[in-house]
Write an enzyme that holds these catalytic residues in place. Structure first.
Site, PDB file in Angstrom:
ATOM      1  N   LYS A  30       1.500  -9.644  11.576  1.00 19.98           N
ATOM      2  CA  LYS A  30       2.610  -8.996  10.922  1.00 19.98           C
ATOM      3  C   LYS A  30       3.394  -8.151  11.947  1.00 19.98           C
ATOM      4  O   LYS A  30       4.412  -8.906  12.722  1.00 19.98           O
ATOM      5  CB  LYS A  30       2.193  -8.373   9.654  1.00 19.98           C
ATOM      6  CG  LYS A  30       1.285  -9.536   8.960  1.00 19.98           C
ATOM      7  CD  LYS A  30       1.237  -8.906   7.275  1.00 19.98           C
ATOM      8  CE  LYS A  30       0.676 -10.142   6.519  1.00 19.98           C
ATOM      9  NZ  LYS A  30      -0.501 -10.171   5.837  1.00 19.98           N
ATOM     10  N   TYR A  70      -8.545  -8.988   2.012  1.00 19.66           N
ATOM     11  CA  TYR A  70      -7.943 -10.518   2.685  1.00 19.66           C
ATOM     12  C   TYR A  70      -7.753 -10.581   4.219  1.00 19.66           C
ATOM     13  O   TYR A  70      -7.344  -9.695   4.970  1.00 19.66           O
ATOM     14  CB  TYR A  70      -6.559 -10.704   2.048  1.00 19.66           C
ATOM     15  CG  TYR A  70      -6.015 -11.994   2.602  1.00 19.66           C
ATOM     16  CD1 TYR A  70      -6.566 -13.344   2.120  1.00 19.66           C
ATOM     17  CD2 TYR A  70      -5.125 -12.186   3.369  1.00 19.66           C
ATOM     18  CE1 TYR A  70      -5.977 -14.338   2.136  1.00 19.66           C
ATOM     19  CE2 TYR A  70      -4.352 -13.503   3.538  1.00 19.66           C
ATOM     20  CZ  TYR A  70      -5.092 -14.535   3.196  1.00 19.66           C
ATOM     21  OH  TYR A  70      -4.551 -15.832   3.706  1.00 19.66           O
ATOM     22  N   ASP A  91      -9.389  -4.997  10.411  1.00 25.18           N
ATOM     23  CA  ASP A  91      -8.253  -6.172  10.165  1.00 25.18           C
ATOM     24  C   ASP A  91      -6.990  -5.185  10.231  1.00 25.18           C
ATOM     25  O   ASP A  91      -6.681  -4.556   9.146  1.00 25.18           O
ATOM     26  CB  ASP A  91      -8.498  -6.878   9.316  1.00 25.18           C
ATOM     27  CG  ASP A  91      -7.236  -7.904   9.098  1.00 25.18           C
ATOM     28  OD1 ASP A  91      -6.356  -7.577   9.557  1.00 25.18           O
ATOM     29  OD2 ASP A  91      -7.549  -8.941   8.098  1.00 25.18           O
TER      30      ASP A  91
HETATM   31  C1  LIG Z   1      -1.537 -11.262   6.124  1.00 21.67           C
HETATM   32  C2  LIG Z   1      -2.791 -10.655   6.424  1.00 21.67           C
HETATM   33  C3  LIG Z   1      -3.725 -11.914   7.291  1.00 21.67           C
HETATM   34  C4  LIG Z   1      -3.644 -13.135   7.392  1.00 21.67           C
HETATM   35  O1  LIG Z   1      -2.298 -13.265   8.488  1.00 21.67           O
HETATM   36  P1  LIG Z   1      -1.562 -14.529   8.375  1.00 21.67           P
HETATM   37  O2  LIG Z   1      -0.551 -14.549   9.714  1.00 21.67           O
HETATM   38  O3  LIG Z   1      -0.828 -14.734   7.225  1.00 21.67           O
HETATM   39  O4  LIG Z   1      -2.601 -15.723   8.665  1.00 21.67           O
HETATM   40  C5  LIG Z   1      -5.027 -11.287   7.624  1.00 21.67           C
HETATM   41  N1  LIG Z   1      -5.389  -9.892   7.528  1.00 21.67           N
HETATM   42  C6  LIG Z   1      -4.616  -9.068   6.497  1.00 21.67           C
HETATM   43  C7  LIG Z   1      -5.203  -7.735   6.192  1.00 21.67           C
HETATM   44  C8  LIG Z   1      -3.407  -9.774   6.207  1.00 21.67           C
HETATM   45  O5  LIG Z   1      -2.589  -8.690   5.387  1.00 21.67           O
END
Ligand SMILES: *Cc1c(COP(=O)(O)O)cnc(C)c1O
Length: 430
Positions: free
Chosen positions: A271, A150, A243
């Site tokens: 995060k 994701y 990511d």
């Molecule tokens: C949470 C998440 C996102 C998206 O971040 P948001 O601040 O919710 O838009 C992207 N990549 C990873 C791996 C995530 O866990």
């Protein structure tokens, strides 16, 4: 639930009835709805440290911790103080501030592959912008992504995405243009040959990976998989994008890239970076990052990017993350993993951990990819998770989300969790 009230009589139930009239599904982000575990959402009143209190006064050990940002737990006094001090100076200016420079310097000092960064307000924006930059740099359009990963709700990256889409069983979202979907090549995680094949067959701008996949439950890379991604990207002239929105500043001081010693071209962060406020970023070497406007020609912007409150929280959060903190986080995670394994006894589950991350899969077989995660006994997970909630333990209400141990969790929280887990497993047997 301590109150003894019938479910329909709770304040959470009453708020949910109002919420569904004004918020789609009653929530502002799908996984909060708890549909996957067959119950209605819990409305939160407040939280401190590792404990969350709902609007009915039930207390929970919180292993979700807002899905990752709260590495210091809830309402840490140093963070509150930093926020108060920042707010008193003004909440947003739309002009640069000293703290943004300090945060960028702090991140660059930690992340081996990051020399400069561009801040955004969400991980979604950061991954969207990283892909745009990779396309501009390479002059190509396609992105290789992994099934079950994701990267936020970016049009082109929703294909076979993990997190809320996996939880809700949405393989691809309506509303995504065919051209955006066609620009994404989805391959299985931990399958080196599939990555090689995709890079050979397509004009790939970026290979995009969560270095420790954590949105299909936690599925670490096997063997030299990340090295393989680096080699394939180099061979084909594609950019490797990590990511690290979840892994950054969590699995190690410098994220998974430090832990695994594999350097991406671009890094997406979020995060923990915002210390519980909305902040995210993309980063990389000067040569790539200076393609971004106004240094370069690739457009990227945001009214609240580098917001003073978020930057103050992020900087304070990062500065508290020293070697002692990381050792403690790893120890807490191990203690929880060991406890859950022993609580499970003969139940066919897999407890997978990385520092600050954990998943308990209801599977007799080890899970190495999204197909393995999707083959888990989701009904059993749901029933077990409801059992935990009823005993004051707030675990992720989806098999496809990781647990987030924090520095606020103590051995006592782990012990309470293990005891509840054992009882919830026994309940499954009945
Ligand atoms: C949470 C998440 C996102 C998206 O971040 P948001 O601040 O919710 O838009 C992207 N990549 C990873 C791996 C995530 O866990």
């Amino acid at each position: 639930m301590g109150s003894g009230a019938r479910v329909g009589d709770t304040r959470s139930a009453e708020l949910y009835r109002r919420a569904v009239k004004v918020l789609p599904g009653g929530v502002n982000s799908p996984v909060r709805a708890m549909r996957a575990i067959g119950r209605d959402p819990i409305f939160v009143d407040h939280a401190h440290g590792a404990e969350l209190v709902d609007v009915d006064g039930n207390v929970y050990v919180d292993w979700v911790c807002s899905w990752g940002p709260l590495i210091h737990g809830h309402a840490h006094p140093a963070l509150l103080e930093a926020l108060r001090a920042a707010a008193e100076r003004g909440t947003t200016f739309g002009a640069p501030t000293p703290a943004e420079v300090e945060l960028a310097e702090e991140v660059a000092a930690r992340m081996p592959a990051v020399e400069m960064l561009r801040m955004t307000s969400s991980g979604t924006e950061a991954s969207m912008s990283a892909i745009r930059l990779a396309r501009a740099v390479t002059g190509r359009e396609k992105t290789v992504k992994f099934a079950g990963a994701y990267h936020g709700h970016v049009d082109g990256l929703l294909a076979e995405a993990g997190s809320g889409l996996a939880t809700q069983g949405i393989p691809a979202s309506p509303g995504v243009p065919a051209a955006a979907a066609a620009a994404t090549v989805v391959v299985p995680w931990n399958d080196p040959e599939a990555v090689s094949r995709a890079a050979a067959e397509h004009d790939v701008a970026a290979i995009l990976a969560e270095p420790y996949a954590a949105n299909m439950g936690l599925v670490p890379p096997r063997g030299e998989f990340l090295d393989h991604l680096r080699a394939v990207a180099d061979e084909h002239g594609a950019l490797l994008v990590f990511d690290e929105v979840i892994t950054g500043f969590r699995v190690a001081r410098g994220g998974a890239q430090e832990l695994c010693d594999v350097l991406p071209d671009l890094t997406v962060m979020g995060k923990v970076l915002g210390g519980g406020l909305p902040a995210a970023a993309l980063g990389g070497p000067h040569a790539l990052m200076e393609r971004l406007a106004p240094a370069g020609d690739v457009y990227q912007a945001g009214t609240l990017s580098g917001n003073p409150l978020a930057v103050a929280a992020g900087l304070t959060a990062l500065r508290m993350l020293d070697d002692v903190a990381y050792a403690r986080l790893a120890a807490t995670t191990n203690e929880l993993a060991d406890g859950l394994r022993s609580a499970a006894g003969a139940h066919p589950v897999q407890v997978v951990g990385a520092p600050g991350l954990l998943t308990l899969f209801f599977s007799a077989e080890p899970v190495h990819d999204y197909a393995g995660a999707a083959a888990c006994d989701l009904q059993a997970y749901g029933a077990w998770c409801r059992g935990l909630l009823a005993r004051g333990v707030y675990a992720p209400p989806s098999q496809f989300e990781a647990w987030f141990p924090s520095l606020a969790h103590t051995s006592e929280h782990v012990a309470r969790t293990v005891e509840a887990a054992q009882a919830a497993f026994r309940e499954l047997d009945r």
